[in-house]
Write a protein that holds these residues in place. Structure first.
Motif, PDB file in Angstrom:
ATOM      1  N   TYR A 116     -74.828  -0.677 -45.585  1.00 44.97           N
ATOM      2  CA  TYR A 116     -73.530  -0.547 -46.266  1.00 44.97           C
ATOM      3  C   TYR A 116     -73.749  -0.728 -47.754  1.00 44.97           C
ATOM      4  N   ALA A 117     -73.104   0.124 -48.553  1.00 40.17           N
ATOM      5  CA  ALA A 117     -73.191   0.029 -50.011  1.00 40.17           C
ATOM      6  C   ALA A 117     -71.833   0.365 -50.601  1.00 40.17           C
ATOM      7  N   ARG A 118     -71.539  -0.254 -51.745  1.00 42.17           N
ATOM      8  CA  ARG A 118     -70.297   0.073 -52.436  1.00 42.17           C
ATOM      9  C   ARG A 118     -70.381  -0.326 -53.898  1.00 42.17           C
ATOM     10  N   ALA A 119     -69.532   0.330 -54.686  1.00 42.53           N
ATOM     11  CA  ALA A 119     -69.453   0.006 -56.109  1.00 42.53           C
ATOM     12  C   ALA A 119     -68.537  -1.189 -56.310  1.00 42.53           C
ATOM     13  N   LYS A 138     -66.682   5.732 -46.037  1.00 41.66           N
ATOM     14  CA  LYS A 138     -65.513   5.211 -45.335  1.00 41.66           C
ATOM     15  C   LYS A 138     -64.802   4.268 -46.284  1.00 41.66           C
ATOM     16  N   GLY A 139     -63.590   4.614 -46.688  1.00 47.16           N
ATOM     17  CA  GLY A 139     -62.946   3.849 -47.734  1.00 47.16           C
ATOM     18  C   GLY A 139     -63.727   4.015 -49.018  1.00 47.16           C
ATOM     19  N   LYS A 140     -64.011   2.922 -49.705  1.00 45.76           N
ATOM     20  CA  LYS A 140     -64.792   2.983 -50.938  1.00 45.76           C
ATOM     21  C   LYS A 140     -66.264   2.625 -50.720  1.00 45.76           C
ATOM     22  N   GLY A 141     -66.635   2.425 -49.481  1.00 49.53           N
ATOM     23  CA  GLY A 141     -68.011   2.076 -49.184  1.00 49.53           C
ATOM     24  C   GLY A 141     -68.743   3.205 -48.479  1.00 49.53           C
TER      25      GLY A 141
END
Length: 453
Positions: A177-180, A116-119
């Motif tokens: 939740y994880a994201r770069a 979802k989005g960038k995450g």
């Protein structure tokens, strides 16, 4: 004649090995560098190539077994030896001063994740059970040498201490939740709301048995036992005998005995174009158990028996059960005091490093895991080679050095939606560590590359 309870003894010995379904059972180490949802169980910062939805109850089922002394072939030999296995030199030579066992079974009933989005968001509903035990060698010496007949008890002495049993069972509802962050760092976390099903903490700290001149008019026997058990479990009842000692445990119905929270934290960092390091801390948290689900029992037996008093038969009845966990011998008495208490989760530290080749198709990595359980601490160091020709096919080969004493290797395969694996495929015939992982997961939603645009 005192009856030797062979089947109860055999059950106890099998429990010593297979109640030890390893405390690392909530994940498959061999899959750590494979693409898919299984690696999220070891580090919430990993970003899978696509979203996923797991088949209910089959998305992740992991079972393992470990002890520091007995192996699978030892259990087979127990059955082959029949009632003589306690006295078998092959069995007794394998025992250590303290024989440790740890059990965990983990499954996700519902699990899915998506970009979802960038995450990347993930959700799961799962069930976790951990059982751990410590069994001193003196306990097995007692079971081996305990007389079968009343007239063989004269001038005997037995003693052991440090026996313990622990259980922790709960359901979890988790969101992650994880994201770069930039081109090299990814971070992730997972929050778990916990529903406590049951917890047990039993310690048998001291057992001492002595007899002297039992068949003379001045004969006597002495029994000393110090034990303590504390449990929180709805529907659990302790049944007592005519002497007021707990001699049976009855479970009537399932209920929630406590509530808690847990968090997983993780990060990965690409040091070089081909070298990535990672770290995670799993199961930081606690469960607060209610007063209404509490049961407390303790035993402090310091009794003397004598021929003159005519109670020697009572002594025989107390000490002759022959079980690994002998409620008659322990002599627990239920305490009317109930209390709320808080227990911590078994926390795991995960450290990894991976070097990739051929445009990320092939990699070599090393993984360290250490878990601090309720009774035992387990560590493992695993070298892993992974082949990722495309997202639908991943293969891994691993070698674990510690729990199996360097005598096993692991395999992992992801073929389409199916994930199968083991960390311990023994090279010989007697493994102290076994485990198996099965998962069925389908890709959904957009890919990792699409999410980063």
């Amino acid at each position: 004649m005192i009856k030797m309870h062979y089947y109860a003894r055999l059950w106890g010995a099998v429990v010593l090995l297979f109640i030890s379904l390893s405390a690392h059972a909530q994940f498959l180490r061999s899959s750590y560098f494979m693409d898919g949802s299984s690696r999220l169980q070891l580090n919430p910062a990993w970003l899978p190539s696509r979203g996923y939805v797991d088949v209910p109850a089959l998305g992740m089922l992991n079972v393992s077994a470990y002890t520091n002394s007995l192996g699978t072939q030892d259990v087979i030999d127990m059955f082959d030896a029949g009632d003589d296995f306690w006295s078998s030199s092959a069995f007794n030579d394998k025992l250590k001063g303290m024989n440790k066992a740890s059990v965990s079974v983990a499954t996700d009933l519902v699990s899915f994740g998506f970009y979802k989005g960038k995450g990347f968001w993930s959700f799961n509903v799962g069930v976790r059970t951990d059982v751990e035990g410590r069994f001193p060698k003196g306990l097995f010496d007692f079971l081996r040498d305990m007389p079968e007949n009343d007239n063989e008890w004269d001038n005997r002495s037995f003693g052991f201490n440090g026996q313990a049993l622990a259980l922790n069972a709960y359901a979890e509802v988790g969101v992650g939740y994880a994201r770069a962050i930039g081109d090299r760092l990814t971070v992730g976390g997972k929050f778990n709301f916990l529903l406590g099903a049951g917890n047990l903490d039993m310690h048998i700290d001291n057992v001492r048995i002595n007899t002297e001149n039992l068949y003379a008019g001045s004969g006597s026997a002495e029994l000393n036992v110090d034990a303590y058990a504390e449990a929180n479990m709805k529907g659990l009842d302790l049944l007592t005998n005519s002497d007021g000692y707990v001699d049976e445990v009855e479970y009537n119905n399932f209920g929630i005995g406590g509530y808690g929270v847990g968090i997983d934290l993780g990060a990965t960092y690409r040091l070089l174009d081909n070298l990535t390091v990672s770290a995670a801390v799993l199961d930081l948290g606690f469960i607060k158990w209610s007063k209404g689900s509490s049961l407390v029992a303790e035993g402090h037996t310091h009794e003397a028996y004598s021929v003159a008093d005519g109670n020697i038969q009572d002594f025989y009845d107390r000490v002759s059960g022959g079980d690994v966990i002998d409620l008659d011998l322990i002599g627990l008495e239920e305490n009317s005091e109930k209390k709320a208490r808080t227990t911590t989760l078994p926390t795991t530290l995960v450290l990894g490093a991976e070097y990739t080749f051929f445009n990320n198709k092939l990699s070599a990595g090393i993984l360290s895991t250490t878990r601090w359980g309720q009774l035992n601490t387990l560590s493992e160091l695993t070298v892993i080679g992974t082949y990722r020709p495309w997202s639908l096919l991943n293969l891994s080969l691993s070698y674990s050095m510690l729990q199996s004493a360097g005598k096993s290797f692991g395999l992992g395969i992801k073929l389409g939606p199916v994930m199968l694996g083991t960390d311990y495929m023994y090279l010989g015939k007697n493994s102290r560590s076994v485990n198996a992982f099965i998962g069925l997961s389908f890709a959904i939603g957009k890919s990792r590359e699409q999410a980063q645009l």
